[in-house]
Design an enzyme around this catalytic site. Sequence first.
Site, PDB file in Angstrom:
ATOM      1  N   LYS A  18       0.849  -1.198   0.000  1.00 21.98           N
ATOM      2  CA  LYS A  18       0.000   0.000   0.000  1.00 21.98           C
ATOM      3  C   LYS A  18       0.886   1.250   0.000  1.00 21.98           C
ATOM      4  CE  LYS A  18      -4.051   1.924   2.417  1.00 21.98           C
ATOM      5  NZ  LYS A  18      -4.899   1.835   3.613  1.00 21.98           N
TER       6      LYS A  18
ATOM      7  N   SER B  92      -9.881   2.238   2.593  1.00 25.66           N
ATOM      8  CA  SER B  92      -8.962   2.937   1.717  1.00 25.66           C
ATOM      9  C   SER B  92      -8.039   2.023   0.930  1.00 25.66           C
ATOM     10  CB  SER B  92      -8.114   3.906   2.527  1.00 25.66           C
ATOM     11  OG  SER B  92      -7.265   3.197   3.422  1.00 25.66           O
TER      12      SER B  92
ATOM     13  N   SER C  90     -10.077  -0.171   6.745  1.00 24.19           N
ATOM     14  CA  SER C  90      -9.448  -0.046   5.429  1.00 24.19           C
ATOM     15  C   SER C  90      -8.757  -1.302   4.916  1.00 24.19           C
ATOM     16  CB  SER C  90      -8.446   1.113   5.422  1.00 24.19           C
ATOM     17  OG  SER C  90      -9.135   2.331   5.439  1.00 24.19           O
TER      18      SER C  90
END
Lengths: 499, 101
Positions: free
Chosen positions: A81, A156, A180
């Site tokens: 990420k 997210s 997330s």
Amino acid sequence: MTSELISLTAAETASKVASGEVSAVEVANAHLDRIGAVDERVHAFLYVDREGALAAADAVDKARAAGEQLSPLAGVPLALKDVMTQKGIPTTCGSKILEGWRPPYDATVTARLKAAGVVILGKTNMDEFAMGSSTEHSAYGPTHNPWDLDRIPGGSGGGSAAAVAAFEAPLAIGTDTGGSIRQPAAVTGTVGVKPTYGAVSRYGLVALASSLDQAGPCSRTVLDAALLQSVIAGHDPMDSTSVTDPVPDVVGAALRADVKGLKIGIVRELGGEGYQAGVRQRFDEAVTILEGLGAEIVEVSCPHFPYALAAYYLILPSECSSNLAKFDGVRFGIRVGEGDGDPSIEQVMGRTRAAGFGDETIRRIMLGTYALSAGYYDAYYGQAQKVRTLIQRDFAAAFAQADVLISPTAPTTAFKLGEKLDDPLAMYLNDVATIPANLAGIPGMSLPVGLAPEDGLPVGLQIMAPALADDRLYNVGAALEAALLQTWGHPILQEAPSL
Amino acid sequence: MSETPSITREDVAHLAKLARIDLPPESLDHYAEQLAVILGAVAQVSEVAADDVPATSHPLPLVNVFREDVVRGSLTAEEALSGAPSVESDRFRVPRILDEA
């Protein structure tokens, strides 16, 4: 050969690399080819580090040839990420304000992955600074759900979940501040785990809300998530909130997969009204399966959970407004408007932040600024912190009655891109079932439990355990996963349309 | 539901100033409307938490962490400055700080 290599689990890949059946370079190339073939449509990646990935894979092959002992995930590709620093590799956090920044150091998670011979393929897309439930708040355009490219992949960490669901990587790293990791896992038919707060170091994780942020694994199987958690977890002197307790044996728990005699609590407040019918149906079926496996099902009540969302959307913006103050156009990222007249540094900061931050980030910074300002602090931030205490008490009471708690991970399946973009409150409601775990610091997992009959999209079930008892998630998750696999006859992602 | 707090465009302008975000004037009404809705929803925290409930700032019972003060490696000046938008003589270069225009 390529399609075979990308469909392997991380555990299978590692074992084939270790035995010499395939080389780590072949595995890396297969995934890089897959990214080349599908990512234009999925947009899971913001940056692909072809050269670095192949060099890391080559190092694993050389180590093996030299007779060195390989770590359990050596040669397995992973998507990182973009909120996690990787030395020399662009790290944007999905924000324009960090465009072009190449961090001069590795996050502890990144360093541990490298040391374990994990092959980092690139950086994945995310809502700006991890604020959002759809990846639509990325400054670089949304990620698309591999199950239906017109739908959101969650957020997210939508990029990480989509990369795993689209077979671009068997593993990914996510971060979970309010859901997330878990909510993207739920809507993409993958597995995602938020470990106990402090179990995985936050050093090099660009902070959103420091008392809530936690990095964790994304994968296609429960065992793979366990293998990844055991690589990244453990005390780190560089993070003063890192726990010193030993990492529970999550891999052993995933292999045990036995819920006989275990008490599993259904949280009354997380389900029912507001949850899509197909989500409830698949959840109920999973409960029946767990009961059939010998678990004792009890219902528990957490009366303050309906206030968790409100508390979260005060605590998070407050911490965020403070953490994001460092993006001021001085030490990293962009600087805007310096040449326009003879502006002061304050004016340049204002121009830089207005140009560099997106809509949702600005909204949350201002919410936090409001909640922390004189005259409102007690009524908002102070009260939210009290609710946090009440949530923790609810969990303590619930865990006195049950070994783990379960609920649907998200109230609905993946919605359409654009559907909730102009309605922040509707967007926030996606996190209603995942937020309590963050406020209390306990671990949570989402795993797929089928497709909703009305739309054919994946449904996730959430398991929660007491702090530092992450192994319970893996035990229960693996048991349920095995039973579902038997029912379906194949992994759920085989039902996704081919890309 | 709690009463929706009123947020004016002047309030938003003030918040933006505190947060050092140079918002275009045409966006102030939009943010005012959205912030009022969100604050109206989150204000329900005041309904539940009584005076005798202690506040929790953090999920873990934390104590200060200390370590020996030892010399160890760090970023070089070049590395530390590598991401800066503007650099001069091994330092971050910034626009003027004093209001002397």
